[in-house]
Scaffold this motif. Structure first.
Motif, PDB file in Angstrom:
ATOM      1  N   LEU A  21       0.841  -1.185   0.000  1.00 35.32           N
ATOM      2  CA  LEU A  21       0.000   0.000   0.000  1.00 35.32           C
ATOM      3  C   LEU A  21       0.881   1.242   0.000  1.00 35.32           C
ATOM      4  O   LEU A  21       1.924   1.269   0.650  1.00 35.32           O
ATOM      5  N   LEU A  22       0.440   2.257  -0.737  1.00 35.69           N
ATOM      6  CA  LEU A  22       1.016   3.589  -0.629  1.00 35.69           C
ATOM      7  C   LEU A  22      -0.002   4.498   0.032  1.00 35.69           C
ATOM      8  O   LEU A  22      -1.187   4.484  -0.326  1.00 35.69           O
ATOM      9  N   ALA A  23       0.447   5.293   0.984  1.00 36.54           N
ATOM     10  CA  ALA A  23      -0.421   6.259   1.658  1.00 36.54           C
ATOM     11  C   ALA A  23      -0.174   7.639   1.048  1.00 36.54           C
ATOM     12  O   ALA A  23       0.911   8.192   1.182  1.00 36.54           O
ATOM     13  N   PHE A  24      -1.189   8.157   0.349  1.00 44.01           N
ATOM     14  CA  PHE A  24      -1.116   9.501  -0.212  1.00 44.01           C
ATOM     15  C   PHE A  24      -1.707  10.481   0.805  1.00 44.01           C
ATOM     16  O   PHE A  24      -2.862  10.322   1.224  1.00 44.01           O
ATOM     17  N   ARG A  25      -0.917  11.471   1.194  1.00 45.00           N
ATOM     18  CA  ARG A  25      -1.371  12.456   2.166  1.00 45.00           C
ATOM     19  C   ARG A  25      -2.154  13.549   1.453  1.00 45.00           C
ATOM     20  O   ARG A  25      -1.607  14.351   0.713  1.00 45.00           O
ATOM     21  N   LEU A  26      -3.484  13.534   1.650  1.00 40.41           N
ATOM     22  CA  LEU A  26      -4.363  14.506   1.009  1.00 40.41           C
ATOM     23  C   LEU A  26      -4.538  15.724   1.901  1.00 40.41           C
ATOM     24  O   LEU A  26      -4.701  15.601   3.116  1.00 40.41           O
ATOM     25  N   LYS A  27      -4.518  16.905   1.290  1.00 44.44           N
ATOM     26  CA  LYS A  27      -4.897  18.140   1.964  1.00 44.44           C
ATOM     27  C   LYS A  27      -6.251  18.569   1.408  1.00 44.44           C
ATOM     28  O   LYS A  27      -6.409  18.714   0.196  1.00 44.44           O
ATOM     29  N   ILE A  28      -7.216  18.735   2.292  1.00 50.65           N
ATOM     30  CA  ILE A  28      -8.596  19.028   1.882  1.00 50.65           C
ATOM     31  C   ILE A  28      -8.989  20.381   2.459  1.00 50.65           C
ATOM     32  O   ILE A  28      -8.870  20.611   3.668  1.00 50.65           O
ATOM     33  N   HIS A  29      -9.462  21.266   1.597  1.00 46.85           N
ATOM     34  CA  HIS A  29      -9.824  22.629   2.007  1.00 46.85           C
ATOM     35  C   HIS A  29     -11.246  22.940   1.557  1.00 46.85           C
ATOM     36  O   HIS A  29     -11.617  22.684   0.409  1.00 46.85           O
ATOM     37  N   ASN A  30     -12.043  23.469   2.490  1.00 40.43           N
ATOM     38  CA  ASN A  30     -13.409  23.893   2.177  1.00 40.43           C
ATOM     39  C   ASN A  30     -13.408  25.394   1.941  1.00 40.43           C
ATOM     40  O   ASN A  30     -13.102  26.184   2.851  1.00 40.43           O
ATOM     41  N   SER A  31     -13.769  25.808   0.717  1.00 43.86           N
ATOM     42  CA  SER A  31     -13.764  27.224   0.367  1.00 43.86           C
ATOM     43  C   SER A  31     -14.936  27.998   0.954  1.00 43.86           C
ATOM     44  O   SER A  31     -14.966  29.226   0.870  1.00 43.86           O
ATOM     45  N   CYS A  32     -15.923  27.297   1.517  1.00 42.48           N
ATOM     46  CA  CYS A  32     -17.099  27.956   2.094  1.00 42.48           C
ATOM     47  C   CYS A  32     -16.946  28.024   3.615  1.00 42.48           C
ATOM     48  O   CYS A  32     -17.008  26.992   4.293  1.00 42.48           O
TER      49      CYS A  32
END
Length: 208
Positions: A21-32
């Motif tokens: 498995l590869l773990a991709f580090r996601l950055k999630i931003h809510n514009s609202c």
């Protein structure tokens, strides 16, 4: 309604999983602003954007089975579907991170495996296409449900060395092949008839 944007900050091997498995580090931003995200059921389609990098002559030779002769690559070189993955994102407001776990097959009947194995160095250009469902609260309106916009995506260049280290960790000095049953039976009979101890020795004898 939430407007989520995605980025990939990095990727690393998961070394103690049952399979690679590869773990991709996601950055999630809510514009609202002002919305409390309770949960995100996030899906990602991971594509290899093969046209977004250069290839050395030895790499072109190793990718012959996948894309054909290099002089035809203007017609045959194309994006390759790697896999699908999903993650449930924890509650957040504004911005958060999450690990997207991507399975890595070492089956050489899979196009993505052929592509990764054909690269000697550099980066693998990836595009992650996102979809899914967002559960959120906005003021006194109670729990609401929305869908992630279809055009949401993120690009990332995965170092070839990261993939190779992962595969070497799970399959040190080995590779996997899938054979038709009748071909395996013939190989097995050859091995028994000649008193050969291992499969490696049987294949080496056939390759002489």
């Amino acid at each position: 309604m939430p407007d989520l944007d995605f980025g990939v900050e990095g990727a690393e091997a998961v070394v103690w999983a049952a399979s690679p498995l590869l773990a991709f580090r996601l950055k999630i931003h809510n514009s609202c602003p002002g919305e409390n995200i309770q949960s995100v059921m996030l899906q990602a389609q991971v594509q290899i954007e093969a046209t977004r990098r250069r290839y050395e002559p030895d790499e072109q030779s190793r990718l012959l089975d996948l894309f054909g002769a290099p002089e035809r690559w203007n017609q045959t070189l194309r994006s390759v579907l790697w896999t699908h993955a999903n993650v449930t994102v924890r509650p957040f407001s504004g911005e958060t991170t999450a690990d997207l776990l991507v399975p890595c097959s070492f089956d050489f009947n899979v196009a993505a495996t052929k592509y990764f194995d054909g690269l000697a160095q550099g980066d693998i250009p990836l595009c992650l296409l996102f979809s899914g469902t967002v559960f959120y609260e906005n003021g006194d309106s109670g729990l609401q449900v929305g869908q992630i916009a279809w055009e949401k995506e993120a690009r990332f260049r995965l170092p070839v060395a990261t993939w190779k280290r992962l595969i070497d960790h799970y399959y040190p000095n080995s590779a996997w092949l899938t054979l038709r049953r009748d071909v395996f039976d013939r190989l097995h009979e050859f091995k028994r008839r000649h008193g050969i101890a291992t499969w490696d020795q049987a294949l080496e004898e056939l390759l002489r």
